[in-house]
Design an enzyme around this catalytic site. Structure first.
Site, mmCIF file in Angstrom:
data_model
loop_
_atom_site.group_PDB
_atom_site.id
_atom_site.type_symbol
_atom_site.label_atom_id
_atom_site.label_comp_id
_atom_site.label_asym_id
_atom_site.label_seq_id
_atom_site.Cartn_x
_atom_site.Cartn_y
_atom_site.Cartn_z
ATOM 1 N N GLU A 1 -11.855 20.577 4.052
ATOM 2 C CA GLU A 1 -10.927 21.592 4.287
ATOM 3 C C GLU A 1 -10.267 21.965 2.861
ATOM 4 O OE1 GLU A 1 -8.098 21.400 7.481
ATOM 5 O OE2 GLU A 1 -9.390 20.433 8.826
ATOM 6 N N TYR B 1 -5.269 20.172 0.228
ATOM 7 C CA TYR B 1 -4.589 21.382 0.161
ATOM 8 C C TYR B 1 -3.388 21.454 -0.963
ATOM 9 C CZ TYR B 1 -6.213 22.907 4.657
ATOM 10 O OH TYR B 1 -6.984 23.257 5.776
ATOM 11 N N HIS C 1 -10.516 16.619 16.669
ATOM 12 C CA HIS C 1 -9.575 17.228 15.915
ATOM 13 C C HIS C 1 -8.095 17.544 16.815
ATOM 14 C CE1 HIS C 1 -9.059 20.067 12.046
ATOM 15 N NE2 HIS C 1 -7.847 20.193 12.758
ATOM 16 N N ARG D 1 -18.401 24.119 9.988
ATOM 17 C CA ARG D 1 -17.776 22.813 10.305
ATOM 18 C C ARG D 1 -16.814 23.015 11.717
ATOM 19 N NH1 ARG D 1 -12.399 20.102 8.645
ATOM 20 N NH2 ARG D 1 -12.449 18.338 10.118
HETATM 21 C C1 GBH Z 1 -5.107 20.903 8.332
HETATM 22 O O1 GBH Z 1 -3.966 20.214 8.130
HETATM 23 C C2 GBH Z 1 -5.655 20.843 9.849
HETATM 24 O O2 GBH Z 1 -6.756 20.066 9.746
HETATM 25 C C3 GBH Z 1 -5.816 22.365 10.239
HETATM 26 O O3 GBH Z 1 -6.101 22.162 11.636
HETATM 27 C C4 GBH Z 1 -4.869 23.251 9.832
HETATM 28 O O4 GBH Z 1 -5.040 24.191 10.458
HETATM 29 C C5 GBH Z 1 -4.783 23.311 8.665
HETATM 30 O O5 GBH Z 1 -4.628 22.410 7.811
HETATM 31 C C6 GBH Z 1 -3.580 24.430 7.897
HETATM 32 O O6 GBH Z 1 -2.589 23.600 8.151
HETATM 33 O O7 GBH Z 1 5.157 20.290 9.934
HETATM 34 O O8 GBH Z 1 6.063 21.327 7.979
HETATM 35 O O9 GBH Z 1 5.787 18.669 8.249
HETATM 36 C C7 GBH Z 1 -3.321 20.167 6.659
HETATM 37 C C8 GBH Z 1 -2.424 19.142 6.661
HETATM 38 C C9 GBH Z 1 -0.671 18.031 7.627
HETATM 39 C C10 GBH Z 1 -0.104 20.407 6.579
HETATM 40 C C11 GBH Z 1 0.661 18.494 8.570
HETATM 41 C C12 GBH Z 1 0.904 20.539 7.500
HETATM 42 C C13 GBH Z 1 2.691 19.538 8.640
HETATM 43 C C14 GBH Z 1 3.798 20.170 7.958
HETATM 44 N N1 GBH Z 1 -1.148 19.375 7.343
HETATM 45 N N2 GBH Z 1 1.593 19.312 7.911
HETATM 46 S S1 GBH Z 1 5.342 19.979 8.655
#
Ligand code: GBH
Length: 496
Positions: free
Chosen positions: A402, A343, A167, A123
């Site tokens: 993911e 996640y 993205h 992906r």
């Molecule tokens: C994904 O986001 C993304 O799609 C990807 O690009 C990224 O590399 C990957 O996860 C790993 O992070 O600023 O501390 O409040 C996962 C969901 C949403 C998690 C935004 C982190 C911000 C955290 N993400 N969130 S914070």
């Protein structure tokens, strides 16, 4: 046949074809093995208990700005992340994606990495400003050529391409002209770009995700000011941004389906807010289901149902977005599958005797996290997210678009990276995903985030999400322990 099984079962310490791609000899990964799904009769009882459905897809995922680099090459335009990452203090260590993993030039080597771990799918995301230097109008054929080369290389190596069309790397010109996602002009421009790319690559690419993680590029980018363009707009504007984003999804979907005659599978890749029943009783499960529907009301729920929930509109009051019935219909165009990035259990839930029927429980102060501060360890989310999506909206297919974790991943003196934390993470999360597939929840595939360490947005290069370690000075890729584990699972389709 016999020799294949021998390879797959015993020889995991062999080096195989890895030398051909310049990897150190210490590594555990065998390359070029044929996929050797064991015949049923050969499975031990334990194996058959832990088997994933036939034809389950094991893939890895990346995104353009995080891996490609080459930001000034071949006519690429500027994106909001180019601009944002250059503002001092916005990104840890003031890192930028200017070079990243240099995948733009090293994609052939990276396809071999995928092959070496038996990943059957990849992906990737298409960079909008590469394909249209000015967001719309005259396309930049050199930009698209990169994706043509990548797709051809994937197919030549037996890896199925899955393309994400957005993205987060919005063309800067749309931010300047219209305020980016604050305007429906951006939704329209997305549809034009999405249709163009689809028309050009649909002879070879059959699976698409429209946009990735709405909450991140709407709320976190225009409301909380954390991600590019880093704005802190009032609630009404943010609600409109969300609406324009799901509208782009609907308009894009329609435009993509119009330009191609072959059958495509198109879905979304959304970071669903996952509500998990902290104690799995029937009433708490019902509560988690209600919570999931409401917590996603402005994004996934409206894409699935074609209406905003009453709670959502009531809670916004005068700040509700401007929308029409016609737009809602478009937003809820039926999808071929639902992709979810999962996640963590964003919320734990208990049933409650109140209007909503649920209570959101805060995580305990010492709830363990992975290396990213936001990443609470909660493997059950990989069971509950697909199960609740199935119960709420009953899609034909679900993909985990993911899942993965960050770590600090240091090289030992011997040049090894024993990422036991990541192996532990994958094992526990996949145990929960297996529980879902075993119950018949139609999860078609799993994409591990990420193939290799890359530009982790505001966290820069400090937190590493890859199966492969990136030396950002030499750009050498080195397998950690986790790709050996991934390979074992992907090769046999069995969780070990
Ligand atoms: C994904 O986001 C993304 O799609 C990807 O690009 C990224 O590399 C990957 O996860 C790993 O992070 O600023 O501390 O409040 C996962 C969901 C949403 C998690 C935004 C982190 C911000 C955290 N993400 N969130 S914070």
């Amino acid at each position: 046949m016999e020799s294949k099984n021998k390879n797959s079962r015993r020889d995991f310490l062999k080096i195989g074809g890895s030398a051909a791609i310049g990897l150190p000899a210490m590594q555990l990964i065998g390359c070029n093995n044929q996929v050797t799904a064991l015949e049923k009769k050969e499975l031990s009882q334990n194996d058959s208990i832990r088997k994933f459905p036939d034809n389950f897809i094991w893939g890895t995922a990346t995104a353009a700005y995080q891996v490609e680099g080459a930001v000034n090459e071949d006519g690429r335009g500027v994106s909001i992340w180019d601009t944002y990452s250059k503002i001092p203090g916005k990104i840890k260590n003031n890192d930028t994606g200017d070079v990243a993993c240099d995948m733009y030039h090293r994609y052939k080597e990276d396809v071999q990495l995928m092959k070496s771990i038996h990943a059957g799918a990849y992906r990737f995301s298409v960079s909008w400003p590469r394909v249209f230097s000015n967001a719309t109008g005259t396309p930049n054929p050199k930009g698209l050529d990169f994706y043509n080369r990548l797709i051809d290389e994937l197919l030549a190596n037996g890896i199925t391409p899955y393309a994400t069309l957005y993205h987060w790397d919005l063309p800067q010109i749309l931010q300047d002209k219209y305020g980016g996602w604050q305007s429906k002009e951006t939704s329209k421009a997305f549809a034009e770009y999405a249709a163009y790319v689809t028309e050009k690559i649909s002879d070879r690419v059959k699976h698409y995700f429209t946009l990735n993680e709405f909450y991140s590029f709407t709320d976190l980018s225009y409301g909380l000011g954390q991600l590019a363009p880093g704005l802190k707009l009032p609630q009404k504007a943010v609600a409109q941004v969300r609406h324009n984003a799901v509208l782009a999804h609907g308009m894009g979907l329609q435009a993509m389906r119009q330009v191609t005659k072959s059958t495509l599978e198109i879905g979304v890749a959304e970071n669903i807010v996952t509500a998990v029943p902290i104690i799995e009783t029937q009433e708490n499960i019902e509560a988690a289901k209600k919570a999931t529907r409401e917590l996603n009301a402005g994004l996934l729920t409206v894409m699935m149902e074609g209406k905003y929930t009453d709670n959502y509109l009531n809670s916004l009051g005068p700040d509700a977005p401007d929308f029409t019935e016609e737009e809602l219909k478009l937003i809820a165009e039926p999808l071929d599958f639902v992709g979810i990035n999962v996640y963590l259990a964003n919320k734990y839930v208990l049933a409650a005797n109140n209007e909503t029927g649920y209570e959101l429980i805060s995580h305990a102060k010492n709830h363990p996290t992975m290396a990213s501060p936001w990443h609470l360890v909660s493997p059950e989310c990989l069971y509950w997210a697909p199960r609740l999506v199935k119960e709420l909206w009953n899609p034909k297919e679900i993909y985990i678009t993911e899942n993965g974790c960050g770590a600090t991943d240091e090289l030992s003196d011997e040049g090894q990276i024993m990422d036991t934390d990541r192996v532990m993470f994958i094992k526990n999360y996949l145990t929960q995903l297996h529980r879902a597939t075993n119950e018949g929840i139609p999860v078609k595939g799993y994409f591990h985030w990420s193939l290799m360490d890359n530009f982790e947005w505001i966290f820069g290069y400090g937190i590493r999400f890859g199966l492969f370690y990136m030396d950002y000075k030499t750009l050498e890729r080195t397998p950690k322990l986790s790709p050996e584990y991934f390979k074992t699972i992907a090769r046999d389709n069995i969780l070990v």
